[in-house]
Scaffold this motif. Structure first.
Motif, mmCIF file in Angstrom:
data_model
loop_
_atom_site.group_PDB
_atom_site.id
_atom_site.type_symbol
_atom_site.label_atom_id
_atom_site.label_comp_id
_atom_site.label_asym_id
_atom_site.label_seq_id
_atom_site.Cartn_x
_atom_site.Cartn_y
_atom_site.Cartn_z
ATOM 1 N N MET A 1 0.827 -1.200 0.000
ATOM 2 C CA MET A 1 0.000 0.000 0.000
ATOM 3 C C MET A 1 0.877 1.271 0.000
ATOM 4 N N GLU A 2 1.922 1.204 0.852
ATOM 5 C CA GLU A 2 2.834 2.351 0.926
ATOM 6 C C GLU A 2 3.538 2.557 -0.415
ATOM 7 N N GLU A 3 3.911 1.400 -1.023
ATOM 8 C CA GLU A 3 4.593 1.463 -2.322
ATOM 9 C C GLU A 3 3.695 2.108 -3.373
ATOM 10 N N LEU A 4 2.416 1.753 -3.297
ATOM 11 C CA LEU A 4 1.470 2.290 -4.275
ATOM 12 C C LEU A 4 1.297 3.800 -4.076
ATOM 13 N N GLU A 5 1.299 4.215 -2.827
ATOM 14 C CA GLU A 5 1.176 5.657 -2.554
ATOM 15 C C GLU A 5 2.412 6.409 -3.052
ATOM 16 N N ALA A 6 3.587 5.764 -2.898
ATOM 17 C CA ALA A 6 4.819 6.380 -3.410
ATOM 18 C C ALA A 6 4.733 6.491 -4.935
ATOM 19 N N PHE A 7 4.205 5.419 -5.547
ATOM 20 C CA PHE A 7 4.048 5.451 -7.007
ATOM 21 C C PHE A 7 3.094 6.585 -7.414
ATOM 22 N N ARG A 8 2.041 6.771 -6.638
ATOM 23 C CA ARG A 8 1.089 7.843 -6.951
ATOM 24 C C ARG A 8 1.774 9.217 -6.877
ATOM 25 N N ARG A 9 2.593 9.396 -5.849
ATOM 26 C CA ARG A 9 3.274 10.698 -5.694
ATOM 27 C C ARG A 9 4.214 10.959 -6.869
ATOM 28 N N GLU A 10 4.994 9.902 -7.206
ATOM 29 C CA GLU A 10 5.942 10.062 -8.335
ATOM 30 C C GLU A 10 5.191 10.350 -9.630
ATOM 31 N N THR A 11 4.094 9.623 -9.820
ATOM 32 C CA THR A 11 3.309 9.783 -11.050
ATOM 33 C C THR A 11 2.764 11.202 -11.132
ATOM 34 N N ARG A 12 2.218 11.673 -10.025
ATOM 35 C CA ARG A 12 1.619 13.016 -9.994
ATOM 36 C C ARG A 12 2.678 14.069 -10.351
ATOM 37 N N THR A 13 3.862 13.919 -9.750
ATOM 38 C CA THR A 13 4.928 14.883 -10.025
ATOM 39 C C THR A 13 5.325 14.830 -11.501
ATOM 40 N N TRP A 14 5.487 13.589 -12.000
ATOM 41 C CA TRP A 14 5.906 13.458 -13.399
ATOM 42 C C TRP A 14 4.869 14.075 -14.336
ATOM 43 N N LEU A 15 3.608 13.800 -14.069
ATOM 44 C CA LEU A 15 2.556 14.337 -14.942
ATOM 45 C C LEU A 15 2.522 15.865 -14.863
ATOM 46 N N GLU A 16 2.668 16.373 -13.657
ATOM 47 C CA GLU A 16 2.677 17.841 -13.514
ATOM 48 C C GLU A 16 3.765 18.463 -14.376
ATOM 49 N N GLU A 17 4.927 17.782 -14.405
ATOM 50 C CA GLU A 17 6.065 18.347 -15.144
ATOM 51 C C GLU A 17 5.996 18.096 -16.644
ATOM 52 N N ASN A 18 5.260 17.055 -17.045
ATOM 53 C CA ASN A 18 5.357 16.628 -18.442
ATOM 54 C C ASN A 18 4.096 16.761 -19.283
ATOM 55 N N CYS A 19 2.956 16.899 -18.657
ATOM 56 C CA CYS A 19 1.737 17.024 -19.476
ATOM 57 C C CYS A 19 1.519 18.510 -19.808
ATOM 58 N N PRO A 20 1.652 18.896 -21.092
ATOM 59 C CA PRO A 20 1.481 20.312 -21.439
ATOM 60 C C PRO A 20 0.073 20.802 -21.070
ATOM 61 N N ASP A 21 -0.023 22.065 -20.728
ATOM 62 C CA ASP A 21 -1.329 22.644 -20.361
ATOM 63 C C ASP A 21 -2.373 22.427 -21.459
ATOM 64 N N SER A 22 -1.913 22.543 -22.714
ATOM 65 C CA SER A 22 -2.872 22.420 -23.831
ATOM 66 C C SER A 22 -3.507 21.028 -23.888
ATOM 67 N N GLU A 23 -2.850 20.036 -23.239
ATOM 68 C CA GLU A 23 -3.362 18.662 -23.293
ATOM 69 C C GLU A 23 -4.179 18.314 -22.060
ATOM 70 N N ARG A 24 -4.550 19.326 -21.293
ATOM 71 C CA ARG A 24 -5.335 19.072 -20.071
ATOM 72 C C ARG A 24 -6.745 19.602 -20.233
ATOM 73 N N GLN A 25 -7.342 19.315 -21.363
ATOM 74 C CA GLN A 25 -8.716 19.730 -21.595
ATOM 75 C C GLN A 25 -9.344 18.767 -22.595
#
Ligand SMILES: Cc1cc2nc3c(=O)[nH]c(=O)nc-3n(C[C@H](O)[C@H](O)[C@H](O)COP(=O)(O)OP(=O)(O)OC[C@H]3O[C@@H](n4cnc5c(N)ncnc54)[C@H](O)[C@@H]3O)c2cc1C
Length: 395
Positions: A1-25
């Motif tokens: 469970m802890e591992e999955l939460e760590a994966f969620r945090r990493e994923t969220r950070t990566w997406l924040e940095e890599n998904c262009p604003d134009s692709e969030r609609q």
């Protein structure tokens, strides 16, 4: 469970940095990237988003890395899906190869076929279309007549498919073909991969009432297809066809409840378009219809969650089988409700005097009808439920 939460945090950070604003609609059809030999990206944002997701191996997050996938566990893939949804990220690649053929190849394809086709799907290099329906074979899919004759080192294919979405833009088609005309209908069908550039293949677009043309009739005139393009065993294609339909129906069910095309919710529309009295929607009929809709929406969201939990715990109920029917019927009901709420403002097709949301509403209403037909009609879904889940006698 802890591992999955760590994966969620990493994923969220990566997406924040890599998904262009134009692709969030929401992605309207012109914003979607379908890949293919001659594909062009609809925008710079779409290119950046696709390439970053491809390089991260998250185009097909659950597929094994040997075939270009991300090798994520079902739980990790679910987290990724949730995080993508949270930021309203567009799909980096729309692809029947990804959604339908790939899962079928993973289950039924030979090692050579997996290595040949799956990585090119993930890299968006080959665009696939689906050759199931024929002019005389839709709901009764097992009656397909397109013939593939065994000619020694190749098959000779003749016949025609209809409602082939995107056939005029696709590079390849996965087809149901009749290889034994003498056998019981389900037992004489094979699953064949055909290059659309082969001599004798042609696709004629079918114009729709909207003026658009997403479908084609696809013709096969003496088309030579290598034997190595047969998936699974000869005359055993029906099992593959059914397994692929499960993936297709799941996808369509999700389009009904999670569609990025969703422009305005009925509740938001009610606030904007309906008169209120004493803090309530004045029209009692519309008030009740809105409550019915919201309750069904909640029930379906919970059932989706239940299906996911059943999948991850290895238990099985009939719940996944109802999702195509309920999801697409709800989408249709939502569109009807929106038109009722918006009144004459929901009836604009073009011209001034309507906002973009109002113009889109009627198009989405028309589109919602197709969801209850594609991948097997609602009536056929009810027949399947009656037979397989309820065990009712056949008429
Ligand atoms: C948006 C969209 C995209 C599509 N894309 C593709 C594609 O890419 N490739 C492809 O191969 N096909 C595609 N199709 C075709 C689709 O699979 C068929 O339209 C569908 O299976 C129904 O077949 P049909 O149109 O021949 O209708 P029919 O089978 O002729 O049915 C007509 C009506 O009779 C009803 N009916 C038929 N049999 C029964 C029964 N036994 N009991 C009760 N009612 C029955 C049906 O529910 C329907 O209302 C697409 C369809 C749509 C709408």
């Amino acid at each position: 469970m802890e591992e999955l939460e760590a994966f969620r945090r990493e994923t969220r950070t990566w997406l924040e940095e890599n998904c262009p604003d134009s692709e969030r609609q929401p992605a309207l059809p012109d914003d979607q990237y379908w890949g293919g030999r001659d594909a062009a990206f609809p925008s710079e944002g779409a290119r950046v988003w696709f390439e970053r997701m491809r390089d991260k191996h998250w185009i097909a997050p659950e597929w094994p890395s040997a075939y270009g996938g991300g090798g994520l566990s079902p739980e990790q893939a679910h987290v990724l899906k949730q995080e993508l949804k949270r930021i309203r990220a567009r799909p980096p690649l729309c692809s029947l190869g990804l959604w339908m053929l790939g899962p079928a190849l993973l289950e039924f394809g030979s090692e050579e076929q997996k290595l040949e086709h799956l990585p090119s799907i993930v890299r968006g290099e080959i665009r696939w279309c689906q050759g199931y329906s024929e002019p005389g074979s839709g709901s009764d899919l097992a009656s397909v007549q397109t013939r593939a004759e065994d000619r020694g080192d190749h098959f000779l294919v003749n016949g025609s498919k209809i409602w082939t979405t995107g056939a005029d833009k696709a590079d390849c088609i996965f087809c149901l073909v009749r290889t034994d005309p003498g056998a019981k209908k389900q037992e004489g069908i094979s699953f064949l991969l055909i290059d659309m550039a082969s001599d004798g293949v042609s696709a004629t677009p079918i114009e729709l009432i909207s003026g658009e043309s997403e479908f084609c009739q696809t013709f096969f005139d003496d088309v030579l297809v290598p034997k190595s393009n047969l998936v699974g065993e000869i005359n055993k294609g029906w099992s593959i066809a059914k397994a692929l339909l499960v993936h297709e129906r799941k996808l369509i069910a999700e389009m009904g409840t999670e569609s990025p095309r969703k422009q305005i919710t009925p509740t938001a529309a009610a606030r904007e378009y309906l008169p209120f009295s004493d803090g309530r929607i004045a029209d009692a009929h519309l008030r009740a219809a809105l409550v019915d809709y919201e309750m069904l929406l909640q029930a379906i969201a919970l059932t989706h969650m239940r299906c996911y939990e059943e999948k991850s715990t290895g238990t099985q109920s009939a719940a996944p089988l109802i999702m195509k029917y309920v999801g697409t019927e709800l989408e249709k009901a939502k569109s009807e409700l929106l038109l009722a709420i918006m009144g004459s403002k929901g009836l604009g097709w073009e011209g001034e005097g309507f906002s973009q949301i109002e113009l889109d509403t009627l198009r989405i209403w028309a589109f919602s009808k197709t969801l209850t037909i594609a991948g097997g009609t609602s009536e056929i879904q009810l027949n399947v439920l009656a037979k397989r889940v309820l065990g009712l006698p056949q008429s």
